[in-house]
Design an enzyme around this catalytic site. Structure first.
Site, short mmCIF file in Angstrom:
data_model
loop_
_atom_site.label_atom_id
_atom_site.label_comp_id
_atom_site.label_asym_id
_atom_site.label_seq_id
_atom_site.Cartn_x
_atom_site.Cartn_y
_atom_site.Cartn_z
N LYS A 76 0.83 -1.21 0.00
CA LYS A 76 0.00 0.00 0.00
C LYS A 76 0.86 1.25 0.00
CE LYS A 76 -4.00 -2.00 2.36
NZ LYS A 76 -4.64 -2.09 3.67
N LYS A 104 -4.56 -12.04 -6.60
CA LYS A 104 -5.73 -12.44 -5.82
C LYS A 104 -6.93 -11.57 -6.20
CE LYS A 104 -5.60 -9.52 -1.72
NZ LYS A 104 -5.69 -9.35 -0.30
N LYS A 153 -11.14 -6.10 -4.79
CA LYS A 153 -11.91 -4.96 -5.28
C LYS A 153 -10.98 -3.92 -5.92
CE LYS A 153 -16.12 -2.86 -4.64
NZ LYS A 153 -17.46 -3.47 -4.61
P1 AMP Z 1 -11.25 -7.74 2.95
O1 AMP Z 1 -12.27 -7.54 1.88
O2 AMP Z 1 -9.85 -7.43 2.49
O3 AMP Z 1 -11.63 -7.10 4.24
O4 AMP Z 1 -11.22 -9.32 3.23
C1 AMP Z 1 -12.21 -9.97 3.96
C2 AMP Z 1 -11.88 -11.42 4.10
O5 AMP Z 1 -11.87 -12.07 2.83
C3 AMP Z 1 -10.51 -11.71 4.72
O6 AMP Z 1 -10.62 -12.83 5.57
C4 AMP Z 1 -9.65 -12.04 3.55
O7 AMP Z 1 -8.60 -12.90 3.90
C5 AMP Z 1 -10.64 -12.72 2.62
N1 AMP Z 1 -10.26 -12.55 1.21
C6 AMP Z 1 -10.22 -11.38 0.52
N2 AMP Z 1 -9.85 -11.58 -0.77
C7 AMP Z 1 -9.64 -12.91 -0.89
C8 AMP Z 1 -9.24 -13.77 -1.97
N3 AMP Z 1 -8.99 -13.30 -3.18
N4 AMP Z 1 -9.12 -15.09 -1.71
C9 AMP Z 1 -9.39 -15.59 -0.49
N5 AMP Z 1 -9.77 -14.85 0.56
C10 AMP Z 1 -9.90 -13.53 0.38
#
Ligand code: AMP
Ligand code: TRP
Length: 340
Positions: free
Chosen positions: A111, A207, A210
């Site tokens: 970031k 990965k 968004k």
């Molecule tokens: P976030 O949207 O970054 O707050 O992520 C929320 C949850 O989703 C966290 O537990 C992340 O580890 C999981 N997560 C986000 N993106 C991925 C992805 N591409 N693959 C697997 N888990 C994900």
């Protein structure tokens, strides 16, 4: 019953990476553990944003989580900023967290390299995350693989705080251990990963996220999902329809593993290796499998959207319960630290 805690950023609706990597697991775990699930809006404001937009994304995330199957009668679902103890404990943890550890976090480095001017909040982000978890003295944290490093830091913060401020005698610690409890005031939280711990984006390069624009939303219309699947990256060796492929290197195959029944997954692998199917055939079957799982979620989302007051009430009740537990922890923390 052991406690679990997990958080998710209010990024609007869920994408299938969040869903498969974390939230689908939460839905099952809520029946087995005393569960706290938190929409982390204080984490979200570490990057530039519009206030009205944040409000809408927070509501959309709550809706998605409920539609995906979180049940407010089974788990505690709430918004982070409704429980001010999160930031209070984060400040305390800031005083014992080594700066070097924060600078070493991969997400910070990524970031920080993207921004011209880096706010301190980006650096301290994992300290707030440790506070989220430890405020409820949760032992397990169901997350995707990208959060494993942050959790290691949470464990270190728990260890450091325990060593400095938890005045239990060695005998008391041994006794706690024998009784199956944690040796320190704060447990050292462990990650609970799912089989699909890292979902790749439609570009097959990084990965699903968004901010990279390579997502499929959980609540997206079927036609729109199909428009995204059609051009999605597959095994690059399959240039012509007749070229055989290697399922293991294909992102679409991995999505089959997440959405299709085992017999279909086996069939897909054979059809790919023998060039029996073209990639589009394979994607059509995936789309059908996805629809089976997602259609009921979409239907639930419609019902929830029709009654916004109920959702507000559920979140308020969640925050009230979380507050009670958070206050208990903070009373003890402040007492042990000489703050009261
Ligand atoms: P976030 O949207 O970054 O707050 O992520 C929320 C949850 O989703 C966290 O537990 C992340 O580890 C999981 N997560 C986000 N993106 C991925 C992805 N591409 N693959 C697997 N888990 C994900
Ligand atoms: N950092 C997590 C993410 O981006 C979100 C999060 C904040 C979290 N606090 C948490 C996850 C506590 C687990 C536990 O996905």
């Amino acid at each position: 019953m052991a406690r679990i805690f997990s958080g998710i950023q209010p990024s609007g609706s869920l994408h299938i990476g969040n869903y498969l990597g974390a939230v689908k697991n939460w839905v099952e775990l809520q029946h087995k553990y005393e569960s706290f699930f938190c929409i982390v809006d204080y984490h979200a404001i570490t990057v530039p944003y519009e206030p009205a937009d944040l409000r809408a994304r927070t509501a959309d995330m709550a809706l998605s989580l409920l539609a995906a199957g979180l049940d407010p009668s089974k788990c505690t679902l709430f918004v982070q900023s409704a429980v001010p103890e999160h930031t209070e404990l984060a400040w305390i943890f800031n005083t014992i967290t080594p700066l070097g550890e924060l600078e070493r976090q991969t997400q910070f480095k990524e970031k920080a390299s993207r921004e011209e001017s880096v706010p301190a909040g980006i650096l301290n982000y994992p300290v707030l995350q440790a506070a989220d978890i430890l405020l409820y003295r949760a032992e397990l944290v169901p997350v995707g693989e990208d959060q494993v490093q942050h959790l290691e830091l949470s464990r270190e913060i728990a260890r450091k705080w325990n060593a400095r401020f938890d005045a239990r005698t060695t005998t008391e610690k041994v006794q706690a251990k024998i009784e199956g409890g944690e040796p320190g005031f704060f447990p050292e939280p462990k990650a609970l990963l799912t089989p699909t711990r890292r979902v790749m984006g439609l570009d097959g390069q990084a990965k699903m996220s968004k901010s990279l624009g390579n997502t499929i939303d959980l609540l997206e219309a079927p036609a729109s999902i199909w428009e995204k699947l059609k051009p999605a990256m597959t095994d690059p060796a399959r240039v012509r329809r007749t070229d055989p492929g290697t399922p293991e290197v294909c992102n679409i195959y991995h999505l089959h593993k997440a959405f299709s029944p085992p017999a279909t997954v086996d069939h897909v692998a054979v059809q790919c290796r023998t060039a029996g199917w073209g990639c589009i055939d394979c994607k059509k079957v995936l789309h059908e499998s996805m629809e089976k799982e997602i259609a009921p979620i979409r239907a639930r989302a419609k019902e929830i959207a029709a009654n916004p007051q109920k959702m507000k009430d559920d979140l308020a009740a969640g925050a009230a319960h979380a507050s009670t537990e958070a206050q208990k922890t903070m009373r003890e923390v402040k007492q042990k630290m000489g703050l009261t």
